[in-house]
Design an enzyme around this catalytic site. Structure first.
Site, PDB file in Angstrom:
ATOM      1  N   HIS A 482      -5.915   6.792  -2.179  1.00 58.68           N
ATOM      2  CA  HIS A 482      -5.426   5.676  -2.984  1.00 58.68           C
ATOM      3  C   HIS A 482      -6.520   5.120  -3.892  1.00 58.68           C
ATOM      4  O   HIS A 482      -6.438   5.231  -5.111  1.00 58.68           O
ATOM      5  CB  HIS A 482      -4.880   4.581  -2.056  1.00 58.68           C
ATOM      6  CG  HIS A 482      -4.286   3.417  -2.781  1.00 58.68           C
ATOM      7  ND1 HIS A 482      -4.135   2.178  -2.203  1.00 58.68           N
ATOM      8  CD2 HIS A 482      -3.809   3.293  -4.045  1.00 58.68           C
ATOM      9  CE1 HIS A 482      -3.581   1.353  -3.076  1.00 58.68           C
ATOM     10  NE2 HIS A 482      -3.380   2.005  -4.207  1.00 58.68           N
ATOM     11  N   HIS A 487      -7.277   4.695  -8.497  1.00 58.00           N
ATOM     12  CA  HIS A 487      -7.876   3.510  -9.121  1.00 58.00           C
ATOM     13  C   HIS A 487      -9.244   3.805  -9.726  1.00 58.00           C
ATOM     14  O   HIS A 487      -9.495   3.505 -10.900  1.00 58.00           O
ATOM     15  CB  HIS A 487      -8.021   2.397  -8.077  1.00 58.00           C
ATOM     16  CG  HIS A 487      -6.752   1.713  -7.724  1.00 58.00           C
ATOM     17  ND1 HIS A 487      -6.386   0.481  -8.236  1.00 58.00           N
ATOM     18  CD2 HIS A 487      -5.745   2.085  -6.891  1.00 58.00           C
ATOM     19  CE1 HIS A 487      -5.223   0.122  -7.739  1.00 58.00           C
ATOM     20  NE2 HIS A 487      -4.796   1.082  -6.911  1.00 58.00           N
ATOM     21  N   HIS A 673      -0.329   7.851  -8.117  1.00 62.96           N
ATOM     22  CA  HIS A 673      -0.554   6.509  -7.577  1.00 62.96           C
ATOM     23  C   HIS A 673       0.706   5.964  -6.907  1.00 62.96           C
ATOM     24  O   HIS A 673       0.636   5.383  -5.814  1.00 62.96           O
ATOM     25  CB  HIS A 673      -1.003   5.535  -8.669  1.00 62.96           C
ATOM     26  CG  HIS A 673      -1.188   4.144  -8.168  1.00 62.96           C
ATOM     27  ND1 HIS A 673      -0.253   3.146  -8.362  1.00 62.96           N
ATOM     28  CD2 HIS A 673      -2.193   3.580  -7.438  1.00 62.96           C
ATOM     29  CE1 HIS A 673      -0.669   2.033  -7.782  1.00 62.96           C
ATOM     30  NE2 HIS A 673      -1.842   2.264  -7.218  1.00 62.96           N
ATOM     31  N   ASN A 677       1.032   4.584  -3.007  1.00 59.89           N
ATOM     32  CA  ASN A 677       0.960   3.117  -2.988  1.00 59.89           C
ATOM     33  C   ASN A 677       2.227   2.453  -2.459  1.00 59.89           C
ATOM     34  O   ASN A 677       2.166   1.634  -1.553  1.00 59.89           O
ATOM     35  CB  ASN A 677       0.655   2.579  -4.385  1.00 59.89           C
ATOM     36  CG  ASN A 677       0.470   1.072  -4.362  1.00 59.89           C
ATOM     37  OD1 ASN A 677      -0.545   0.554  -3.894  1.00 59.89           O
ATOM     38  ND2 ASN A 677       1.472   0.340  -4.839  1.00 59.89           N
ATOM     39  N   ILE A 822      -1.095  -2.380  -9.595  1.00 62.56           N
ATOM     40  CA  ILE A 822      -1.121  -3.180  -8.375  1.00 62.56           C
ATOM     41  C   ILE A 822      -1.767  -2.358  -7.275  1.00 62.56           C
ATOM     42  O   ILE A 822      -1.813  -1.120  -7.376  1.00 62.56           O
ATOM     43  CB  ILE A 822       0.294  -3.634  -7.947  1.00 62.56           C
ATOM     44  CG1 ILE A 822       0.233  -4.651  -6.802  1.00 62.56           C
ATOM     45  CG2 ILE A 822       1.114  -2.428  -7.548  1.00 62.56           C
ATOM     46  CD1 ILE A 822      -0.421  -5.938  -7.139  1.00 62.56           C
TER      47      ILE A 822
END
Length: 822
Positions: A482, A487, A673, A677, A822
């Site tokens: 993740h 990110h 993602h 997520n 997010i």
């Protein structure tokens, strides 16, 4: 914070001396006292001095003493209850004209030890200069002075508590352990030891002792255009995370520290009560929690106040299906971390760790242990027929095991062997748990193999073995799959694109929607989630080694391997096949993440190819685009500069280089993602299904821990995995992380769908992309209705919807946003 005393403690008085930027007028201060001896909170704008002074005597400046010789369960100095400034002291003639003295009373007893430091937090609007704190009449000690001479900023602008130490002096080796601040972490990025993707500068000043280390602060610089400036509820959701960190966690910690609520679940039903009955909280604790609706949504009131969570999907139909081997295996390929399973290529499995450092790490699982469950096949035949698979977290965890197990956490390096049954589902055959040899790393690992059991004490031993596997998977998921692989690795692209490509550039227009809010959410993560002492370190296995582990794993990161077809081939989950879509054929046909992901991948690749071909008519146009070449140069040499010499980087000399790069980037920022997520709460919201911590080693026969498994297996399991307080932290955060914002834009959508370009051909290609995604969604719905595809729903009756392109607002378990927002 540890509770300072019970009903039998005493009070010690402190004198706080402070000053404002201008002179504090004692007369003005005294005249503002209310009849009850308290200062009003006027904020009438007369002067900043009066404004600040009139707020002192409420709960505007908070103190907590820290013991120098008594530690709490974490090994840090005990922290006392909060005390607040009281009244101005007008009879101290030695005070300078610019200084005022105030009193503060602390609860105290001998169990607290000797105060050696204190926390202070300023809840007022204005800053002030803290001169000193003096404690009087401490038993067996007398007076303790704290000389501070430091500005104390408003808490909203400086979120971490300031800490000051008594006027004692120690060599580093002699500093009491209770006063040692354990917040130092290695600098990530810019070295071969700890490589890392570059991030935007923070604006934080370097520390005085190490110019390479930033000073601690909650403030991160974010370019203004990257800030949440739209009507975004991810603005709202993200600051909900901030509120969890700053308001909810301290409030909950106070509850646990005064033993209002035990820190252990006593049964599995206790865990279910989080969703059915909740946890009753004292009214004064409720009042401390932020009024943000996204946080208060956790609080339900039916005459009483409770902390209550929405039921996670994994237990909405069945409370116990998560315990089955079928579901354990299914979540490896259709859960929140579906990209780690490999086809088993050799037996026994071997390690890639340096044998010169770590010794021999060849697996101790034997053929005899698993061949009875291979439907008559030998191990070699099962490997040849591609029916054996492995979830291998051994090498990622093992180098840190000694350090992890020296803390309150207790863990193993794990390997799990699985077999493909005739009905298309997987079943686990064996789990290997490994610890470092006590004699030293060079002696290799001490390993034990556990086999499936369905009844008696051995069935709960097997459940514990699966828990150790899942704890490792939960941590690798959060830190690697993740954070690092989506990110962190995308942020250098955001920076390079904004620095090197003009807003008129076609590649800027192609990629810009896939950067929305990424830098902002990353900055928030660094300040609240992955920072030293932050939420991840509090509630996940590696504690302070969490980010260091992600740096070590980044050494093996390969940008081009993030292409889904390449990733599947590298893991042995697919083979090259020119006659199949994407040129590959899956060896595990009912692999929901892969089957759905390949459709999305192909749609993205086709859209990028259509778009790039409009502007780059030959390879020479790619080579001749100076902006594009500078963009790629910065991305490789600076953005991912620690890996600039890797041979796998595309050369950016052909149209195919450009198409490949943009496809991988868009896939990573959107579908990859989304897949790791938005299933966090649906699967991990039930902590027994995805624990983040293990606190005890596997019980051995003849020990009290093993006897507990015999007499009360649920309690033994609960004492091993994530305890209640850390569970509440986990659930509070992942519920927010798993939500979609109300104004989210999903793959195939743009905030100005018809006006982002005047090129009619580009608009037509984009419309084609959107239509293809709608068709894919219908295909995925049909797949979930196909009873022959048993891995898509499983015993928990939870269809795999994470790669549905669209979603509603909220906790939906579906939807692919354009960007990491997010």
């Amino acid at each position: 914070m540890s509770r300072l005393f019970g009903g039998g403690g005493q009070t010690i008085t402190g004198t706080v001396v402070l000053m404002q930027k201008a002179v504090l007028d004692i007369n003005s201060l005294s005249s503002s006292l209310t009849p009850g001896g308290m200062l009003g909170n006027t904020w009438d704008g007369v002067t900043s001095i009066l404004d600040t002074a009139t707020s002192f005597l409420g709960s505007s400046v908070a103190f907590q003493l820290i013991s120098s010789d008594k530690v709490d369960s974490s090994g840090k100095g005990k922290v006392g209850n909060t005390a607040y400034l009281k009244g101005a002291i007008n009879n101290l003639p030695t005070l300078g004209a610019q200084q005022n003295a105030f009193s503060v009373e602390f609860g105290y007893d001998s169990n607290f030890g000797i105060p050696g430091a204190f926390y202070i937090k300023n809840y007022m609007r204005n800053e002030f200069l803290l001169i000193s704190l003096t404690l009087e009449d401490i038993p067996n000690v007398g007076t303790i002075h704290f000389v501070c001479n430091s500005w104390i900023y408003n808490a909203k602008n400086y979120q971490t508590d300031r800490i000051f130490f008594a006027n004692n002096t120690y060599l580093p080796s002699n500093t009491p352990s209770a006063l040692v601040a354990d917040l130092a972490r290695p600098v990530l990025g810019g070295s071969a030891t700890y490589p890392y993707p570059r991030r935007c500068r923070t604006g934080r000043k370097p520390t005085k002792t190490d110019p390479n280390t930033e000073s601690r602060s909650d403030n991160f610089y974010i370019p203004r255009d990257e800030s949440f400036g739209h009507l975004k509820s991810s603005d709202f959701l993200a600051y909900g995370i901030k509120s969890i960190s700053q308001d909810v966690i301290p409030a909950l910690k106070s509850v646990f520290d005064i033993n209002f609520t035990p820190n252990e679940f006593n049964s599995f039903e206790d865990v279910h009560d989080l969703y059915e009955g909740g946890i009753k909280l004292p009214t004064d604790v409720i009042k401390q929690i932020t009024p943000l609706p996204v946080v208060n949504e956790l609080l339900r009131t039916d005459g009483e106040s409770f902390l209550k969570f929405p039921p996670p999907k994994v237990v909405q139909v069945s409370k116990s299906a998560w315990m089955t081997d079928v579901e354990f295996a299914r979540e490896i390929i259709a859960g929140v971390n579906p990209g780690l399973i490999h086809s088993l290529q050799e037996f026994p499995p071997k390690s890639k760790l340096d044998s010169g450092v770590y010794g021999d790490h060849t697996s101790t699982i034997t053929k005899e242990q698993i061949e009875s469950n291979l439907d008559g096949l030998t191990v070699d035949e099962a490997i040849e027929q591609k029916k054996l698979f492995i979830l291998d977290d051994h090498d990622a965890i093992y180098p840190y095991l000694r350090r992890i197990n020296s803390t309150s956490s207790k863990a193993y390096a794990t390997r799990t062997i699985l077999y493909l049954k005739s009905d298309g589902t997987l079943k686990p055959l064996a789990i290997e748990l490994s610890l470092p040899d006590p004699k030293g790393d060079q002696y290799g690992a001490i390993s034990k193999v556990y086999l499936p059991a369905i009844q008696g004490v051995e069935s709960y031993i097997w459940l514990l073995a699966k828990a150790y596997v899942i704890v490792n998977d939960s941590n690798i998921h959060q830190l690697i799959s993740h954070w690092l692989h989506t990110h962190a690795v995308v942020e250098p692209f955001v920076i390079a694109t904004n620095r090197q490509l003009s807003v008129l550039h076609p590649i800027y227009k192609l990629l810009f929607p896939h950067y929305r809010d990424t830098m902002n959410i990353n900055a928030l993560a660094r300040s609240q989630l992955i920072n030293a002492g932050g939420i991840i370190e509090q509630s996940f296995l590696p504690n302070k080694y969490a980010m260091e582990i992600s740096s070590i794993i980044y050494k093996d990161w390969v940008f081009t391997d993030q292409a889904l077809p390449t990733d599947l081939i590298n893991r042995g989950m697919a083979v090259a096949d020119a006659s199949s879509p994407n040129g590959i054929r899956l060896v595990l046909e009912d692999y929901p993440y892969a089957t759905d992901g390949l459709l999305i991948w192909e749609a993205i690749n086709t859209w990028v190819q259509d778009y790039v071909s409009l502007y780059y008519t030959s390879d020479d146009t790619v080579i001749g685009d100076l902006e594009l070449q500078q963009w790629w140069k910065e991305l490789v040499e600076v953005g991912h500069g620690d890996k600039k010499d890797e041979p796998w980087w595309p050369n950016m000399q052909t149209r195919q280089d450009l198409i490949q790069t943009c496809t991988i980037l868009i896939w990573t920022a959107s579908a990859l993602h989304a897949s790791v997520n938005f299933g966090q709460y649906p699967y991990g919201g039930f902590i027994l299904n995805r624990p983040t911590l293990s606190r005890r080693l596997m019980p051995e026969k003849g020990t009290p821990e093993y006897d507990e498994v015999v007499t009360n297996p649920e309690k033994a399991y609960l004492r091993t995995v994530t305890p209640k307080f850390q569970t509440l932290i986990d659930l509070s955060v992942i519920e927010i992380l798993s939500r979609h914002a109300s104004d989210e834009y999903y793959l195939g959508q743009r905030d100005s769908a018809e006006f982002w370009t005047s090129d009619v051909y580009a608009l037509q290609a984009f419309k084609k992309f959107g239509k293809k995604l709608a068709e894919i969604e219908e295909i995925l719905i049909q797949r979930n209705n196909n009873e022959n595809l048993r891995n898509r729903v499983g015993p928990v009756t939870m269809p795999y919807t994470l790669l549905y392109p669209t979603s509603e607002e909220g906790l939906t378990f579906r939807g692919i946003p354009n960007s990491i927002s997010i």
